[in-house]
Motif scaffolding. Sequence first.
Motif, PDB file in Angstrom:
ATOM      1  N   ALA A 186      -5.418   3.260  37.966  1.00  0.00           N
ATOM      2  CA  ALA A 186      -6.827   3.529  37.676  1.00  0.00           C
ATOM      3  C   ALA A 186      -7.670   3.567  38.940  1.00  0.00           C
ATOM      4  O   ALA A 186      -8.750   4.157  38.960  1.00  0.00           O
ATOM      5  N   CYS A 187      -7.213   2.972  40.007  1.00  0.00           N
ATOM      6  CA  CYS A 187      -7.976   2.910  41.256  1.00  0.00           C
ATOM      7  C   CYS A 187      -7.669   4.067  42.198  1.00  0.00           C
ATOM      8  O   CYS A 187      -8.233   4.136  43.280  1.00  0.00           O
ATOM      9  N   THR A 188      -6.791   4.954  41.822  1.00  0.00           N
ATOM     10  CA  THR A 188      -6.425   6.041  42.726  1.00  0.00           C
ATOM     11  C   THR A 188      -7.509   7.105  42.769  1.00  0.00           C
ATOM     12  O   THR A 188      -8.272   7.284  41.826  1.00  0.00           O
ATOM     13  N   ARG A 189      -7.583   7.804  43.869  1.00  0.00           N
ATOM     14  CA  ARG A 189      -8.536   8.898  44.049  1.00  0.00           C
ATOM     15  C   ARG A 189      -7.909  10.164  43.490  1.00  0.00           C
ATOM     16  O   ARG A 189      -6.740  10.464  43.739  1.00  0.00           O
ATOM     17  N   VAL A 190      -8.688  10.926  42.746  1.00  0.00           N
ATOM     18  CA  VAL A 190      -8.199  12.173  42.169  1.00  0.00           C
ATOM     19  C   VAL A 190      -8.872  13.321  42.913  1.00  0.00           C
ATOM     20  O   VAL A 190      -9.999  13.703  42.585  1.00  0.00           O
ATOM     21  N   PRO A 191      -8.216  13.864  43.934  1.00  0.00           N
ATOM     22  CA  PRO A 191      -8.874  14.887  44.755  1.00  0.00           C
ATOM     23  C   PRO A 191      -9.174  16.170  43.987  1.00  0.00           C
ATOM     24  O   PRO A 191     -10.128  16.860  44.280  1.00  0.00           O
ATOM     25  N   GLU A 192      -8.375  16.499  43.005  1.00  0.00           N
ATOM     26  CA  GLU A 192      -8.609  17.733  42.262  1.00  0.00           C
ATOM     27  C   GLU A 192      -9.968  17.704  41.574  1.00  0.00           C
ATOM     28  O   GLU A 192     -10.626  18.730  41.423  1.00  0.00           O
ATOM     29  N   LEU A 193     -10.389  16.531  41.140  1.00  0.00           N
ATOM     30  CA  LEU A 193     -11.671  16.413  40.462  1.00  0.00           C
ATOM     31  C   LEU A 193     -12.820  16.252  41.449  1.00  0.00           C
ATOM     32  O   LEU A 193     -13.876  16.853  41.294  1.00  0.00           O
ATOM     33  N   GLU A 194     -12.626  15.436  42.451  1.00  0.00           N
ATOM     34  CA  GLU A 194     -13.705  15.154  43.389  1.00  0.00           C
ATOM     35  C   GLU A 194     -14.009  16.341  44.292  1.00  0.00           C
ATOM     36  O   GLU A 194     -15.150  16.542  44.698  1.00  0.00           O
ATOM     37  N   ASP A 195     -13.022  17.136  44.624  1.00  0.00           N
ATOM     38  CA  ASP A 195     -13.228  18.249  45.542  1.00  0.00           C
ATOM     39  C   ASP A 195     -13.837  19.471  44.863  1.00  0.00           C
ATOM     40  O   ASP A 195     -14.175  20.440  45.523  1.00  0.00           O
ATOM     41  N   ARG A 196     -13.982  19.455  43.562  1.00  0.00           N
ATOM     42  CA  ARG A 196     -14.549  20.594  42.853  1.00  0.00           C
ATOM     43  C   ARG A 196     -16.070  20.626  42.950  1.00  0.00           C
ATOM     44  O   ARG A 196     -16.682  21.659  42.702  1.00  0.00           O
ATOM     45  N   LEU A 197     -16.693  19.510  43.275  1.00  0.00           N
ATOM     46  CA  LEU A 197     -18.145  19.468  43.369  1.00  0.00           C
ATOM     47  C   LEU A 197     -18.597  20.098  44.674  1.00  0.00           C
ATOM     48  O   LEU A 197     -18.092  19.784  45.745  1.00  0.00           O
ATOM     49  N   THR A 198     -19.572  20.968  44.557  1.00  0.00           N
ATOM     50  CA  THR A 198     -20.142  21.572  45.755  1.00  0.00           C
ATOM     51  C   THR A 198     -21.106  20.579  46.392  1.00  0.00           C
ATOM     52  O   THR A 198     -21.587  19.659  45.721  1.00  0.00           O
ATOM     53  N   PRO A 199     -21.404  20.736  47.679  1.00  0.00           N
ATOM     54  CA  PRO A 199     -22.307  19.786  48.346  1.00  0.00           C
ATOM     55  C   PRO A 199     -23.679  19.681  47.683  1.00  0.00           C
ATOM     56  O   PRO A 199     -24.258  18.601  47.622  1.00  0.00           O
TER      57      PRO A 199
ATOM     58  N   VAL B 234       6.574 -10.922  31.510  1.00  0.00           N
ATOM     59  CA  VAL B 234       6.728 -10.357  32.846  1.00  0.00           C
ATOM     60  C   VAL B 234       6.563  -8.841  32.784  1.00  0.00           C
ATOM     61  O   VAL B 234       5.883  -8.236  33.621  1.00  0.00           O
ATOM     62  N   ARG B 235       7.146  -8.216  31.787  1.00  0.00           N
ATOM     63  CA  ARG B 235       7.034  -6.765  31.628  1.00  0.00           C
ATOM     64  C   ARG B 235       5.589  -6.350  31.347  1.00  0.00           C
ATOM     65  O   ARG B 235       5.091  -5.372  31.906  1.00  0.00           O
ATOM     66  N   ILE B 236       4.931  -7.087  30.471  1.00  0.00           N
ATOM     67  CA  ILE B 236       3.540  -6.770  30.142  1.00  0.00           C
ATOM     68  C   ILE B 236       2.658  -6.907  31.376  1.00  0.00           C
ATOM     69  O   ILE B 236       1.813  -6.060  31.660  1.00  0.00           O
ATOM     70  N   THR B 237       2.856  -7.978  32.139  1.00  0.00           N
ATOM     71  CA  THR B 237       2.070  -8.188  33.357  1.00  0.00           C
ATOM     72  C   THR B 237       2.321  -7.077  34.358  1.00  0.00           C
ATOM     73  O   THR B 237       1.378  -6.564  34.983  1.00  0.00           O
ATOM     74  N   PHE B 238       3.572  -6.669  34.501  1.00  0.00           N
ATOM     75  CA  PHE B 238       3.909  -5.585  35.418  1.00  0.00           C
ATOM     76  C   PHE B 238       3.251  -4.276  34.984  1.00  0.00           C
ATOM     77  O   PHE B 238       2.678  -3.552  35.807  1.00  0.00           O
ATOM     78  N   LEU B 239       3.296  -3.978  33.702  1.00  0.00           N
ATOM     79  CA  LEU B 239       2.689  -2.744  33.209  1.00  0.00           C
ATOM     80  C   LEU B 239       1.168  -2.763  33.379  1.00  0.00           C
ATOM     81  O   LEU B 239       0.562  -1.746  33.723  1.00  0.00           O
ATOM     82  N   LEU B 240       0.542  -3.893  33.139  1.00  0.00           N
ATOM     83  CA  LEU B 240      -0.904  -3.996  33.334  1.00  0.00           C
ATOM     84  C   LEU B 240      -1.284  -3.828  34.800  1.00  0.00           C
ATOM     85  O   LEU B 240      -2.270  -3.165  35.123  1.00  0.00           O
ATOM     86  N   ALA B 241      -0.503  -4.424  35.689  1.00  0.00           N
ATOM     87  CA  ALA B 241      -0.769  -4.268  37.127  1.00  0.00           C
ATOM     88  C   ALA B 241      -0.575  -2.823  37.549  1.00  0.00           C
ATOM     89  O   ALA B 241      -1.365  -2.278  38.344  1.00  0.00           O
ATOM     90  N   LEU B 242       0.432  -2.175  37.029  1.00  0.00           N
ATOM     91  CA  LEU B 242       0.687  -0.769  37.337  1.00  0.00           C
ATOM     92  C   LEU B 242      -0.445   0.111  36.821  1.00  0.00           C
ATOM     93  O   LEU B 242      -0.917   1.016  37.514  1.00  0.00           O
ATOM     94  N   ALA B 243      -0.929  -0.163  35.625  1.00  0.00           N
ATOM     95  CA  ALA B 243      -2.036   0.616  35.059  1.00  0.00           C
ATOM     96  C   ALA B 243      -3.311   0.397  35.855  1.00  0.00           C
ATOM     97  O   ALA B 243      -4.082   1.334  36.090  1.00  0.00           O
ATOM     98  N   ALA B 244      -3.560  -0.828  36.282  1.00  0.00           N
ATOM     99  CA  ALA B 244      -4.753  -1.113  37.086  1.00  0.00           C
ATOM    100  C   ALA B 244      -4.687  -0.401  38.430  1.00  0.00           C
ATOM    101  O   ALA B 244      -5.685   0.132  38.914  1.00  0.00           O
ATOM    102  N   ALA B 245      -3.500  -0.373  39.038  1.00  0.00           N
ATOM    103  CA  ALA B 245      -3.354   0.316  40.320  1.00  0.00           C
ATOM    104  C   ALA B 245      -3.541   1.824  40.146  1.00  0.00           C
ATOM    105  O   ALA B 245      -4.156   2.478  40.999  1.00  0.00           O
TER     106      ALA B 245
END
Length: 84
Positions: free
Chosen positions: A18-31, A5-16
């Motif tokens: 990994a899907c987050t948007r990182v604005p600090e990286l994406e907003d650094r690119l100029t148009p 149960v713990r392993i499954t929870f940690l894997l689900a947490l890691a997968a979630a």
Amino acid sequence: MQTWVRITFLLALAAAAACTRVPELEDRLTPDLRGAGYPKLLPLDDALEPLDPPQQASSDLQDELDARSARLKRRAEAVKNAEF
């Protein structure tokens, strides 16, 4: 069973995370960079400098090892003759 149960929870947490948007990286690119094409790829043989022939590399390595061996022998002799 608790371990699975713990392993499954940690894997689900890691997968979630990994899907987050990182604005600090994406907003650094100029148009203009966002619309730029990919750079031209080069063959690996053209991108790297040529290696020395094996005979030359072997000779250089042997000279380096001989010099290192001589230095270590001199150090060992100095330690052997040192007075404590």
